[in-house]
Design an enzyme around this catalytic site. Sequence first.
Site, PDB file in Angstrom:
ATOM      1  N   GLY A  79      65.951 -23.212 110.432  1.00 25.49           N
ATOM      2  CA  GLY A  79      65.374 -23.572 109.146  1.00 25.49           C
ATOM      3  C   GLY A  79      63.898 -23.260 109.091  1.00 25.49           C
ATOM      4  O   GLY A  79      63.359 -22.537 109.943  1.00 25.49           O
ATOM      5  N   ASN A  80      63.232 -23.800 108.087  1.00 24.62           N
ATOM      6  CA  ASN A  80      61.793 -23.610 107.946  1.00 24.62           C
ATOM      7  C   ASN A  80      61.181 -24.896 107.395  1.00 24.62           C
ATOM      8  O   ASN A  80      61.880 -25.873 107.139  1.00 24.62           O
ATOM      9  CB  ASN A  80      61.486 -22.406 107.045  1.00 24.62           C
ATOM     10  CG  ASN A  80      62.111 -22.525 105.670  1.00 24.62           C
ATOM     11  OD1 ASN A  80      61.762 -23.394 104.887  1.00 24.62           O
ATOM     12  ND2 ASN A  80      63.067 -21.632 105.380  1.00 24.62           N
ATOM     13  N   ARG A  81      59.885 -24.895 107.188  1.00 24.17           N
ATOM     14  CA  ARG A  81      59.155 -26.123 106.856  1.00 24.17           C
ATOM     15  C   ARG A  81      59.012 -26.378 105.360  1.00 24.17           C
ATOM     16  O   ARG A  81      58.357 -27.326 104.960  1.00 24.17           O
ATOM     17  CB  ARG A  81      57.758 -26.080 107.492  1.00 24.17           C
ATOM     18  CG  ARG A  81      57.787 -25.995 109.011  1.00 24.17           C
ATOM     19  CD  ARG A  81      56.375 -25.993 109.578  1.00 24.17           C
ATOM     20  NE  ARG A  81      56.368 -25.802 111.022  1.00 24.17           N
ATOM     21  CZ  ARG A  81      56.537 -26.770 111.906  1.00 24.17           C
ATOM     22  NH1 ARG A  81      56.738 -28.016 111.480  1.00 24.17           N
ATOM     23  NH2 ARG A  81      56.523 -26.517 113.202  1.00 24.17           N
TER      24      ARG A  81
ATOM     25  N   ALA B 240      61.913 -20.788 100.204  1.00 23.53           N
ATOM     26  CA  ALA B 240      61.701 -20.094 101.469  1.00 23.53           C
ATOM     27  C   ALA B 240      63.083 -19.766 102.043  1.00 23.53           C
ATOM     28  O   ALA B 240      63.757 -20.628 102.605  1.00 23.53           O
ATOM     29  CB  ALA B 240      60.905 -20.972 102.434  1.00 23.53           C
TER      30      ALA B 240
END
Length: 410
Positions: A203-205, A270
């Site tokens: 995943g990402n932030r 994102a």
Amino acid sequence: MKVVLGVSGGIAAYKACELLRLFTESGHEVRVVPTREALNFVGAPTWAALSGNPVSAEVWDDVHQVPHVRIGKSADLVVVAPATADLLAKAAHGLAGDLLTNTLLTATCPVVLAPAMHTEMWQHPATRANVATLRERGAIVLDPAVGRLTGADTGPGRLPDPAEIFQVCLRVLRGRPRDLAGRRVVVSAGGTREAIDPVRFLGNRSTGLQGYALARTAAARGAEVTLVAANVALPDPAGATVVRAESAAQLREAVLAASAGADVVVMAAAVADFRPADRHDVKIKKTDGEPEPIRLTKNPDILAELGELRRAAREAAGDPAPAGRVAVDPAVIVGFAAETHDVLANGQAKLARKGCDLLVVNQVGEGRAFGTPDNAATVLVAGGEPVEVPLGPKEDVADAVWDLVAARLP
């Protein structure tokens, strides 16, 4: 500023107490104007105590002050929450049987209507026609939220969260133009997750704050908003239809479906560039020795695909889309680029590669952009000069983006 809070006769009337509190605590002077039916749910003493102003549903009270004209003409904003099907019908047809409908007829300020009713009532052709009429006349009619209704029923018709209605009202009070009225916009937000096994993911932030600000601001400027949200733990923006997604593949499917017939698509989410080539059906167990490497494969490039679909649609010049292809031809496509280094150089290359009209570039990492209430950005414009957006609330960045979008709409 002076705000008139209209309350019509639905069970959601009690939620308007929270909206009233938000207005008064932020320094606004609020006059509550309920309908007679609303007073069956929340009494006049409650509204008077919370607002500090007298409360009446009748045009015959304090006649010497001509309240049926004065209240609407002196307000900076009229917001009706909840707005029932009956209230929407009366407002659309110019009926004036009580103080609230008289106020709506005499208001010279912006009007925000937050509907709440059962799903069948919201979807009825009469209600849809009334909503269309009100929007054509300049009122901001928010789409209701989807959720639990009276009794066991669930569906579209729930009053949006009062805090989100309040946020839309704040944008309207700031005097932003209604230059997106009648426009259909799609906004993606959040960060995708790519499953490794049933427990773990890549995943990402991204938290979705910027995408939600874009959706909220578009609704306040009059747009019909579809928000495709990936793994976001935020309340639904008032007036937006929210579609949930988890992976890049799911987000792609939702965005392409929503983009058919849209005027603007903003890809603020994102989206993971890569996903595991092999997804394990059971949890990977820790064993002695080094773990097996996770092989990655590329995800589809949704932003580039949108640009390609638009190009193909324009080349077809009105011919039907081939079988299996979604006909997508938005007037404006906006991309986002989160960069850690060589920000403008990477952004310019991405703008040329993706086929979008605007690219919002910001630097991320070290407490910047992701998960923060503020943002700064450079908006790259195809065929034009970059536009700098200074550090400020993400709603300000959203307004700057919509200003540029509105200027490019036919």
